[in-house]
Design a protein around this motif. Sequence first.
Motif, PDB file in Angstrom:
ATOM      1  N   CYS A  57       0.847  -1.202   0.000  1.00 35.50           N
ATOM      2  CA  CYS A  57       0.000   0.000   0.000  1.00 35.50           C
ATOM      3  C   CYS A  57       0.878   1.247   0.000  1.00 35.50           C
ATOM      4  O   CYS A  57       0.597   2.215  -0.716  1.00 35.50           O
ATOM      5  CB  CYS A  57      -0.921  -0.028   1.208  1.00 35.50           C
ATOM      6  N   GLY A  58       1.951   1.236   0.773  1.00 40.15           N
ATOM      7  CA  GLY A  58       2.885   2.358   0.786  1.00 40.15           C
ATOM      8  C   GLY A  58       3.546   2.569  -0.556  1.00 40.15           C
ATOM      9  O   GLY A  58       3.727   3.704  -1.004  1.00 40.15           O
ATOM     10  N   THR A  72      11.244   8.556  -1.082  1.00 39.11           N
ATOM     11  CA  THR A  72      12.061   7.898  -0.059  1.00 39.11           C
ATOM     12  C   THR A  72      11.235   7.602   1.179  1.00 39.11           C
ATOM     13  O   THR A  72      11.333   6.522   1.759  1.00 39.11           O
ATOM     14  CB  THR A  72      13.253   8.800   0.317  1.00 39.11           C
ATOM     15  N   LEU A  73      10.414   8.553   1.573  1.00 40.49           N
ATOM     16  CA  LEU A  73       9.605   8.367   2.772  1.00 40.49           C
ATOM     17  C   LEU A  73       8.609   7.223   2.614  1.00 40.49           C
ATOM     18  O   LEU A  73       8.444   6.396   3.501  1.00 40.49           O
ATOM     19  CB  LEU A  73       8.862   9.668   3.090  1.00 40.49           C
ATOM     20  N   PHE A  74       7.944   7.139   1.461  1.00 38.69           N
ATOM     21  CA  PHE A  74       6.936   6.098   1.259  1.00 38.69           C
ATOM     22  C   PHE A  74       7.550   4.737   0.950  1.00 38.69           C
ATOM     23  O   PHE A  74       7.051   3.718   1.408  1.00 38.69           O
ATOM     24  CB  PHE A  74       5.979   6.492   0.131  1.00 38.69           C
ATOM     25  N   PRO A 118      12.785  18.914  -5.679  1.00 41.49           N
ATOM     26  CA  PRO A 118      13.378  18.010  -4.686  1.00 41.49           C
ATOM     27  C   PRO A 118      12.378  17.329  -3.759  1.00 41.49           C
ATOM     28  O   PRO A 118      12.724  16.381  -3.082  1.00 41.49           O
ATOM     29  CB  PRO A 118      14.287  18.942  -3.878  1.00 41.49           C
ATOM     30  N   SER A 119      11.155  17.805  -3.725  1.00 38.06           N
ATOM     31  CA  SER A 119      10.182  17.166  -2.841  1.00 38.06           C
ATOM     32  C   SER A 119       9.765  15.788  -3.352  1.00 38.06           C
ATOM     33  O   SER A 119       9.333  14.942  -2.567  1.00 38.06           O
ATOM     34  CB  SER A 119       8.960  18.060  -2.674  1.00 38.06           C
ATOM     35  N   VAL A 120       9.895  15.549  -4.648  1.00 38.13           N
ATOM     36  CA  VAL A 120       9.515  14.241  -5.210  1.00 38.13           C
ATOM     37  C   VAL A 120      10.401  13.127  -4.658  1.00 38.13           C
ATOM     38  O   VAL A 120       9.889  12.122  -4.149  1.00 38.13           O
ATOM     39  CB  VAL A 120       9.507  14.280  -6.753  1.00 38.13           C
ATOM     40  N   PRO A 121      11.739  13.248  -4.740  1.00 34.43           N
ATOM     41  CA  PRO A 121      12.540  12.161  -4.152  1.00 34.43           C
ATOM     42  C   PRO A 121      12.379  12.035  -2.648  1.00 34.43           C
ATOM     43  O   PRO A 121      12.480  10.936  -2.102  1.00 34.43           O
ATOM     44  CB  PRO A 121      13.981  12.506  -4.517  1.00 34.43           C
ATOM     45  N   LEU A 133       3.862   5.897  -5.289  1.00 34.70           N
ATOM     46  CA  LEU A 133       3.843   6.047  -6.746  1.00 34.70           C
ATOM     47  C   LEU A 133       2.762   7.031  -7.178  1.00 34.70           C
ATOM     48  O   LEU A 133       2.999   7.913  -8.001  1.00 34.70           O
ATOM     49  CB  LEU A 133       3.614   4.692  -7.422  1.00 34.70           C
ATOM     50  N   ALA A 134       1.587   6.913  -6.592  1.00 32.89           N
ATOM     51  CA  ALA A 134       0.482   7.811  -6.956  1.00 32.89           C
ATOM     52  C   ALA A 134       0.816   9.255  -6.604  1.00 32.89           C
ATOM     53  O   ALA A 134       0.589  10.170  -7.415  1.00 32.89           O
ATOM     54  CB  ALA A 134      -0.805   7.370  -6.251  1.00 32.89           C
ATOM     55  N   ILE A 135       1.365   9.486  -5.427  1.00 31.19           N
ATOM     56  CA  ILE A 135       1.703  10.855  -5.025  1.00 31.19           C
ATOM     57  C   ILE A 135       2.781  11.435  -5.922  1.00 31.19           C
ATOM     58  O   ILE A 135       2.698  12.588  -6.357  1.00 31.19           O
ATOM     59  CB  ILE A 135       2.125  10.883  -3.544  1.00 31.19           C
ATOM     60  N   VAL A 136       3.798  10.650  -6.243  1.00 26.24           N
ATOM     61  CA  VAL A 136       4.870  11.140  -7.116  1.00 26.24           C
ATOM     62  C   VAL A 136       4.325  11.454  -8.501  1.00 26.24           C
ATOM     63  O   VAL A 136       4.650  12.498  -9.085  1.00 26.24           O
ATOM     64  CB  VAL A 136       6.023  10.115  -7.167  1.00 26.24           C
ATOM     65  N   LEU A 137       3.486  10.595  -9.049  1.00 32.02           N
ATOM     66  CA  LEU A 137       2.928  10.859 -10.379  1.00 32.02           C
ATOM     67  C   LEU A 137       2.037  12.094 -10.380  1.00 32.02           C
ATOM     68  O   LEU A 137       2.091  12.907 -11.315  1.00 32.02           O
ATOM     69  CB  LEU A 137       2.161   9.641 -10.881  1.00 32.02           C
ATOM     70  N   VAL A 138       1.236  12.264  -9.337  1.00 31.01           N
ATOM     71  CA  VAL A 138       0.383  13.460  -9.257  1.00 31.01           C
ATOM     72  C   VAL A 138       1.239  14.710  -9.126  1.00 31.01           C
ATOM     73  O   VAL A 138       0.973  15.730  -9.776  1.00 31.01           O
ATOM     74  CB  VAL A 138      -0.617  13.331  -8.079  1.00 31.01           C
ATOM     75  N   MET A 139       2.278  14.653  -8.301  1.00 30.23           N
ATOM     76  CA  MET A 139       3.142  15.819  -8.146  1.00 30.23           C
ATOM     77  C   MET A 139       3.859  16.161  -9.443  1.00 30.23           C
ATOM     78  O   MET A 139       3.975  17.342  -9.796  1.00 30.23           O
ATOM     79  CB  MET A 139       4.156  15.579  -7.029  1.00 30.23           C
ATOM     80  N   LEU A 140       4.347  15.161 -10.154  1.00 33.36           N
ATOM     81  CA  LEU A 140       5.008  15.431 -11.431  1.00 33.36           C
ATOM     82  C   LEU A 140       4.024  15.988 -12.448  1.00 33.36           C
ATOM     83  O   LEU A 140       4.351  16.908 -13.200  1.00 33.36           O
ATOM     84  CB  LEU A 140       5.676  14.164 -11.962  1.00 33.36           C
ATOM     85  N   GLY A 141       2.807  15.451 -12.468  1.00 35.45           N
ATOM     86  CA  GLY A 141       1.787  15.968 -13.382  1.00 35.45           C
ATOM     87  C   GLY A 141       1.415  17.399 -13.056  1.00 35.45           C
ATOM     88  O   GLY A 141       1.298  18.249 -13.952  1.00 35.45           O
ATOM     89  N   CYS A 142       1.228  17.683 -11.772  1.00 34.97           N
ATOM     90  CA  CYS A 142       0.910  19.064 -11.367  1.00 34.97           C
ATOM     91  C   CYS A 142       2.067  19.997 -11.684  1.00 34.97           C
ATOM     92  O   CYS A 142       1.854  21.133 -12.135  1.00 34.97           O
ATOM     93  CB  CYS A 142       0.601  19.121  -9.874  1.00 34.97           C
TER      94      CYS A 142
END
Length: 123
Positions: free
Chosen positions: A37-38, A78-80, A71-74, A43-52
């Motif tokens: 789940c993590g 890393t956190l998830f 830099p917030s994407v990596p 993956l979903a958060i990173v893809l949404v952030m890159l899309g935004c």
Amino acid sequence: MAALEPELARRHNLKRLEAELQAQESQNQRSHRLFMCGLWMGLAIVLVMLGCGAYVGLNGHPWLATMFAGPSVPALATLFVLRHNDKTLTQALVRSNNAVLGALQAPPSPGNAPTGGSGGAIV
């Protein structure tokens, strides 16, 4: 009667071991489910952030795009994915984010002013 007592003790130990094994198996399944789940949420958060970041960057807001796709994407990945927050990685990400934002907000120097194709000022 004395022959039954060792048999009862063996059965009791067997049932106890089976219960422990079942509890451990259940714990392993929950841990695996949480880990997967993590991964999917990361993956979903990173893809949404890159899309935004791409969307707002293409609409003329490079500083906001830097905040989304920088830099917030990596850091979030890393956190998830790794499930820990490294202090040195966080400090490096903050420094690079500040450097990018500083470069975007710095006014151009007079010698580096953009010019048109003929060498004159942009009209």
